[in-house]
Design an enzyme around this catalytic site. Sequence first.
Site, PDB file in Angstrom:
ATOM      1  N   SER A   1     -10.758  -0.226   3.094  1.00  0.00           N
ATOM      2  CA  SER A   1     -10.072  -0.518   4.357  1.00  0.00           C
ATOM      3  C   SER A   1      -9.523   0.785   4.930  1.00  0.00           C
ATOM      4  O   SER A   1      -8.803   1.504   4.238  1.00  0.00           O
ATOM      5  CB  SER A   1      -8.910  -1.480   4.128  1.00  0.00           C
ATOM      6  OG  SER A   1      -9.421  -2.717   3.707  1.00  0.00           O
TER       7      SER A   1
ATOM      8  N   GLU B   1      -4.607   3.634   6.109  1.00  0.00           N
ATOM      9  CA  GLU B   1      -4.395   3.424   4.669  1.00  0.00           C
ATOM     10  C   GLU B   1      -5.051   4.582   3.905  1.00  0.00           C
ATOM     11  O   GLU B   1      -4.541   5.051   2.893  1.00  0.00           O
ATOM     12  CB  GLU B   1      -5.032   2.089   4.247  1.00  0.00           C
ATOM     13  CG  GLU B   1      -4.975   1.866   2.746  1.00  0.00           C
ATOM     14  CD  GLU B   1      -5.554   0.532   2.310  1.00  0.00           C
ATOM     15  OE1 GLU B   1      -5.385  -0.474   3.024  1.00  0.00           O
ATOM     16  OE2 GLU B   1      -6.191   0.519   1.234  1.00  0.00           O
TER      17      GLU B   1
ATOM     18  N   ARG C   1       0.820  -1.226   0.000  1.00  0.00           N
ATOM     19  CA  ARG C   1       0.000   0.000   0.000  1.00  0.00           C
ATOM     20  C   ARG C   1       0.849   1.270   0.000  1.00  0.00           C
ATOM     21  O   ARG C   1       0.497   2.271   0.610  1.00  0.00           O
ATOM     22  CB  ARG C   1      -0.954   0.036   1.211  1.00  0.00           C
ATOM     23  CG  ARG C   1      -2.029  -0.988   1.186  1.00  0.00           C
ATOM     24  CD  ARG C   1      -3.015  -0.837   0.023  1.00  0.00           C
ATOM     25  NE  ARG C   1      -3.959  -1.939   0.100  1.00  0.00           N
ATOM     26  CZ  ARG C   1      -3.758  -3.133  -0.477  1.00  0.00           C
ATOM     27  NH1 ARG C   1      -2.673  -3.352  -1.217  1.00  0.00           N
ATOM     28  NH2 ARG C   1      -4.646  -4.089  -0.351  1.00  0.00           N
TER      29      ARG C   1
HETATM   30  C1  FAD Z   1     -15.709  -0.533  -1.350  1.00  0.00           C
HETATM   31  C2  FAD Z   1     -14.223  -0.316  -1.480  1.00  0.00           C
HETATM   32  C3  FAD Z   1     -13.376  -1.397  -1.596  1.00  0.00           C
HETATM   33  C4  FAD Z   1     -12.002  -1.213  -1.720  1.00  0.00           C
HETATM   34  N1  FAD Z   1     -11.196  -2.311  -1.825  1.00  0.00           N
HETATM   35  C5  FAD Z   1      -9.867  -2.147  -1.973  1.00  0.00           C
HETATM   36  C6  FAD Z   1      -9.004  -3.296  -2.113  1.00  0.00           C
HETATM   37  O1  FAD Z   1      -9.425  -4.435  -2.098  1.00  0.00           O
HETATM   38  N2  FAD Z   1      -7.675  -3.065  -2.247  1.00  0.00           N
HETATM   39  C7  FAD Z   1      -7.147  -1.807  -2.281  1.00  0.00           C
HETATM   40  O2  FAD Z   1      -5.926  -1.675  -2.439  1.00  0.00           O
HETATM   41  N3  FAD Z   1      -7.935  -0.717  -2.140  1.00  0.00           N
HETATM   42  C8  FAD Z   1      -9.281  -0.853  -2.004  1.00  0.00           C
HETATM   43  N4  FAD Z   1     -10.074   0.245  -1.882  1.00  0.00           N
HETATM   44  C9  FAD Z   1      -9.470   1.595  -1.801  1.00  0.00           C
HETATM   45  C10 FAD Z   1      -9.368   2.344  -3.142  1.00  0.00           C
HETATM   46  O3  FAD Z   1     -10.406   1.975  -4.028  1.00  0.00           O
HETATM   47  C11 FAD Z   1      -8.017   2.117  -3.787  1.00  0.00           C
HETATM   48  O4  FAD Z   1      -6.971   2.620  -2.985  1.00  0.00           O
HETATM   49  C12 FAD Z   1      -7.924   2.801  -5.165  1.00  0.00           C
HETATM   50  O5  FAD Z   1      -6.739   2.386  -5.794  1.00  0.00           O
HETATM   51  C13 FAD Z   1      -7.951   4.325  -5.087  1.00  0.00           C
HETATM   52  O6  FAD Z   1      -8.134   4.810  -6.387  1.00  0.00           O
HETATM   53  P1  FAD Z   1      -8.852   6.198  -6.678  1.00  0.00           P
HETATM   54  O7  FAD Z   1      -8.772   6.436  -8.156  1.00  0.00           O
HETATM   55  O8  FAD Z   1     -10.212   6.230  -6.108  1.00  0.00           O
HETATM   56  O9  FAD Z   1      -7.890   7.185  -5.914  1.00  0.00           O
HETATM   57  P2  FAD Z   1      -8.300   8.447  -5.003  1.00  0.00           P
HETATM   58  O10 FAD Z   1      -9.054   7.962  -3.816  1.00  0.00           O
HETATM   59  O11 FAD Z   1      -8.944   9.486  -5.851  1.00  0.00           O
HETATM   60  O12 FAD Z   1      -6.861   8.944  -4.552  1.00  0.00           O
HETATM   61  C14 FAD Z   1      -6.101   8.199  -3.643  1.00  0.00           C
HETATM   62  C15 FAD Z   1      -4.702   8.848  -3.562  1.00  0.00           C
HETATM   63  O13 FAD Z   1      -4.053   8.654  -4.812  1.00  0.00           O
HETATM   64  C16 FAD Z   1      -3.625   9.917  -5.333  1.00  0.00           C
HETATM   65  N5  FAD Z   1      -3.772   9.845  -6.785  1.00  0.00           N
HETATM   66  C17 FAD Z   1      -4.825   9.363  -7.491  1.00  0.00           C
HETATM   67  N6  FAD Z   1      -4.581   9.439  -8.813  1.00  0.00           N
HETATM   68  C18 FAD Z   1      -3.353   9.987  -8.941  1.00  0.00           C
HETATM   69  C19 FAD Z   1      -2.536  10.331 -10.068  1.00  0.00           C
HETATM   70  N7  FAD Z   1      -2.929  10.130 -11.318  1.00  0.00           N
HETATM   71  N8  FAD Z   1      -1.323  10.889  -9.830  1.00  0.00           N
HETATM   72  C20 FAD Z   1      -0.889  11.101  -8.550  1.00  0.00           C
HETATM   73  N9  FAD Z   1      -1.605  10.796  -7.460  1.00  0.00           N
HETATM   74  C21 FAD Z   1      -2.830  10.247  -7.657  1.00  0.00           C
HETATM   75  C22 FAD Z   1      -4.564  10.946  -4.718  1.00  0.00           C
HETATM   76  O14 FAD Z   1      -3.965  12.234  -4.670  1.00  0.00           O
HETATM   77  C23 FAD Z   1      -4.759  10.359  -3.331  1.00  0.00           C
HETATM   78  O15 FAD Z   1      -3.678  10.734  -2.501  1.00  0.00           O
HETATM   79  C24 FAD Z   1     -11.461   0.091  -1.739  1.00  0.00           C
HETATM   80  C25 FAD Z   1     -12.321   1.192  -1.625  1.00  0.00           C
HETATM   81  C26 FAD Z   1     -13.685   0.994  -1.500  1.00  0.00           C
HETATM   82  C27 FAD Z   1     -14.578   2.197  -1.372  1.00  0.00           C
END
Ligand code: FAD
Length: 300
Positions: free
Chosen positions: A225, A295, A175
Amino acid sequence: MCKMNFFKELKDFNIPFHKNWDAGKHSNFKIGGKITAMIEIYKISQMMDAMRILNTYKKRYFVIGNLTNVLISDGYLDVIFIRLKGDFEKILWNRKNLIFVGAGVSNEKLLKFMVKNNLGGLEFLAGIPGTIGGAVYMNAGAYGKLIGDYIIDILILDRKGRFKVVQNKNIFSYRNSIFQKDRSVILGAEIKVFSKDKKKVLKEIKEIISIRRAKHPWKAACAGSFFKNTDKFPAGMLIEDAGLKGFSVGGAMVSKMHGNFIINKGDATFKDVIKLANIIKNKVYKKYKIKLKEEVVIIK
Ligand SMILES: Cc1cc2nc3c(=O)[nH]c(=O)nc-3n(C[C@H](O)[C@H](O)[C@H](O)COP(=O)(O)OP(=O)(O)OC[C@H]3O[C@@H](n4cnc5c(N)ncnc54)[C@H](O)[C@@H]3O)c2cc1C
């Protein structure tokens, strides 16, 4: 320098923006207030112009994906969010076992592409509701697999506006990615894939989704999480053993389905979640002498 000039420059460079953007409403947690603006970037030249303007006006900014891993503070935040769209939502397949995926591509879209083209390897992303940018930044994963293990290199724009292709060496850990420290803009990543019959790929994806539906509060407002798993034990197990399943502070509650999901029952505030998270950390520490670490990315 005044706000006017910042927005005028964005306009002059054809960079679309939404002022007073309701970040909380757009986040999966459904918590948080409004921010100064959300900028939409459709092509690389716009990103370069935007970064120059942001740096000139010394703006605090975050590139965002689907806001599925963030907790945003209530009230008004003087911060700019950047969303990568257009060219960054494309998947290029130039070589047999390699695809280039733009940072704005959702995991869902990527998996649909993989099914259509008889490609496998990334099925574990099923049900993770983010984008590839977010997955790279967080080194997202599930069921023992991490996106970082499949990445060859990453295309970034560093904070000084320089393009770089970063080879996947010492970039990722659980992570975590170096981008959490250097805060580069992730533009896309070259990812290893394998030929695999679409029926098999689809079957695995469906199986993963049904496991997730059974184990996670699938439809709840949350950020997945909340804490990282520890070396020895999953965070959810420690939280459940500390008797905290269903425990609430205001509108924030430890999910009754899964101890590591803090959910918004409807009217949770940022403070409710932080207070609940602190109670969880204290109880777990008292009982097991283990320090839980968030996380979820906290933006305040
Ligand atoms: C129901 C649910 C289940 C989930 N299950 C999992 C799982 O099984 N495993 C897991 O790892 N995660 C899980 N997650 C968490 C999340 O979905 C992941 O961490 C996902 O990868 C985040 O992606 P996002 O596009 O929504 O990022 P965001 O939430 O929009 O951003 C997260 C971080 O990444 C940075 N970021 C995003 N895009 C960029 C970019 N292009 N350049 C630089 N920085 C960037 C943002 O600034 C922020 O700091 C879950 C979430 C939910 C709601």
